[in-house]
Design a protein around this motif. Structure first.
Motif, PDB file in Angstrom:
ATOM      1  N   LEU A   1      -0.973  13.628 -17.576  1.00 12.43           N
ATOM      2  CA  LEU A   1      -0.824  12.471 -16.692  1.00 12.43           C
ATOM      3  C   LEU A   1       0.247  12.759 -15.655  1.00 12.43           C
ATOM      4  O   LEU A   1       1.147  13.558 -15.896  1.00 12.43           O
ATOM      5  CB  LEU A   1      -0.375  11.226 -17.480  1.00 12.43           C
ATOM      6  CG  LEU A   1      -1.345  10.562 -18.434  1.00 12.43           C
ATOM      7  CD1 LEU A   1      -0.611   9.488 -19.233  1.00 12.43           C
ATOM      8  CD2 LEU A   1      -2.494   9.941 -17.666  1.00 12.43           C
ATOM      9  N   LYS A   2       0.161  12.064 -14.550  1.00 13.13           N
ATOM     10  CA  LYS A   2       1.208  12.177 -13.541  1.00 13.13           C
ATOM     11  C   LYS A   2       1.326  10.842 -12.811  1.00 13.13           C
ATOM     12  O   LYS A   2       0.367  10.074 -12.746  1.00 13.13           O
ATOM     13  CB  LYS A   2       0.896  13.275 -12.539  1.00 13.13           C
ATOM     14  CG  LYS A   2      -0.358  13.025 -11.737  1.00 13.13           C
ATOM     15  CD  LYS A   2      -0.627  14.144 -10.752  1.00 13.13           C
ATOM     16  CE  LYS A   2      -1.926  13.873  -9.980  1.00 13.13           C
ATOM     17  NZ  LYS A   2      -2.249  14.968  -9.030  1.00 13.13           N
ATOM     18  N   SER A   3       2.504  10.575 -12.275  1.00  7.62           N
ATOM     19  CA  SER A   3       2.682   9.356 -11.511  1.00  7.62           C
ATOM     20  C   SER A   3       3.898   9.438 -10.622  1.00  7.62           C
ATOM     21  O   SER A   3       4.895  10.080 -10.972  1.00  7.62           O
ATOM     22  CB  SER A   3       2.836   8.148 -12.451  1.00  7.62           C
ATOM     23  OG  SER A   3       2.991   6.955 -11.701  1.00  7.62           O
ATOM     24  N   PHE A   4       3.796   8.810  -9.481  1.00  9.32           N
ATOM     25  CA  PHE A   4       4.957   8.620  -8.622  1.00  9.32           C
ATOM     26  C   PHE A   4       4.989   7.194  -8.078  1.00  9.32           C
ATOM     27  O   PHE A   4       5.779   6.866  -7.191  1.00  9.32           O
ATOM     28  CB  PHE A   4       4.964   9.634  -7.479  1.00  9.32           C
ATOM     29  CG  PHE A   4       3.709   9.653  -6.662  1.00  9.32           C
ATOM     30  CD1 PHE A   4       2.679  10.523  -6.958  1.00  9.32           C
ATOM     31  CD2 PHE A   4       3.556   8.784  -5.593  1.00  9.32           C
ATOM     32  CE1 PHE A   4       1.527  10.536  -6.202  1.00  9.32           C
ATOM     33  CE2 PHE A   4       2.404   8.801  -4.829  1.00  9.32           C
ATOM     34  CZ  PHE A   4       1.379   9.683  -5.140  1.00  9.32           C
ATOM     35  N   THR A   5       4.101   6.346  -8.591  1.00  2.83           N
ATOM     36  CA  THR A   5       4.012   4.963  -8.134  1.00  2.83           C
ATOM     37  C   THR A   5       4.636   4.027  -9.154  1.00  2.83           C
ATOM     38  O   THR A   5       4.230   4.005 -10.322  1.00  2.83           O
ATOM     39  CB  THR A   5       2.548   4.567  -7.918  1.00  2.83           C
ATOM     40  OG1 THR A   5       1.932   5.498  -7.044  1.00  2.83           O
ATOM     41  CG2 THR A   5       2.466   3.171  -7.323  1.00  2.83           C
TER      42      THR A   5
END
Lengths: 115, 111
Positions: free
Chosen positions: B49-53
């Motif tokens: 998984l990845k996120s920057f929000t």
């Protein structure tokens, strides 16, 4: 799909000798390659970041004199561990970055044992 | 400097139960990128998984995580663990053009 190969998978060297490891991106062009080391019982530490046609950036505690890196094209990078000693043992992981994405695709690693 | 903390070194659970792995981070940057990588035995770490929000749930393969900047957290969750989820899980923070990893959490799922 994107694949990253590392060679050799395992290597043993005598204390004070050097060994070279390779990282090959297959199926994509890696805009940058990051080298990491996982020492026993520790997490992955960033050694250096290598971008083609740019200076290689080493993290604190890691130097070019100890870990010289060659990155001649967008699919290949190699790193040498010079004068290896016991504290250099561990799993060396290569992470290749695709395009502008911040994701990294990792190879299986090279496990270094120092006798 | 930047750092990632994973509080659990080992998580053991029975198949079918929910699992949550904690991840908190420290960074001077106001827009952090967070990742979860999973490493199965004798394999290389693979992005999960990845996120920057901020405050947006991200999901993949039954796992989900939400980046909360207010608490500097990016915990990984799954509602029903499977035997095949047994692996090492690393939380990572984008650092320059590389990653800063947490110590990792080993998950062992038993029947």
């Amino acid at each position: 799909g994107a694949l990253v190969y590392q060679y050799p998978r395992r290597t043993i060297c005598k204390s004070g000798t050097s060994m070279r490891m390779e990282c090959q991106a297959v199926g994509f062009q890696a805009t940058s390659v990051a080298w990491y080391r996982q020492s026993p019982q520790k997490t992955f530490e960033l050694i250096a970041l290598s971008t083609v046609n740019s200076a290689i950036k080493y993290e604190q505690n890691f130097t070019q004199e100890k870990f010289p890196i060659s990155h001649p094209n967008l699919s290949f990078s190699s790193m040498t561990v010079l004068n290896a000693y016991l504290e250099d043992r561990g799993l060396y992981l290569c992470g290749a970055r695709l395009g502008s994405s911040y994701e990294q695709y990792f190879g299986p690693g090279t496990r270094l044992t120092v006798l | 400097g930047d750092s990632v903390t994973q509080t659990e070194g080992l998580v053991t659970l029975t198949e079918g139960l929910p699992v949550m792995l904690n991840c908190t981070y420290q960074t001077i940057y106001s827009n952090p990128f967070l990742f979860w990588y999973v490493q199965h035995l004798n394999e290389s770490p693979r992005l999960l998984l990845k996120s920057f929000t901020d405050n947006k749930r991200t999901e993949h393969q039954g796992f989900h995580a939400t980046l909360h900047k207010s608490s500097s957290s990016f915990h990984l969750q799954k509602s029903s663990a499977q035997l095949s989820d047994s692996a090492l899980y690393y939380c990572a923070l984008k650092y320059a053009q590389g990653l800063t990893f947490g110590l990792g959490t080993r998950v062992s799922v038993f029947p």
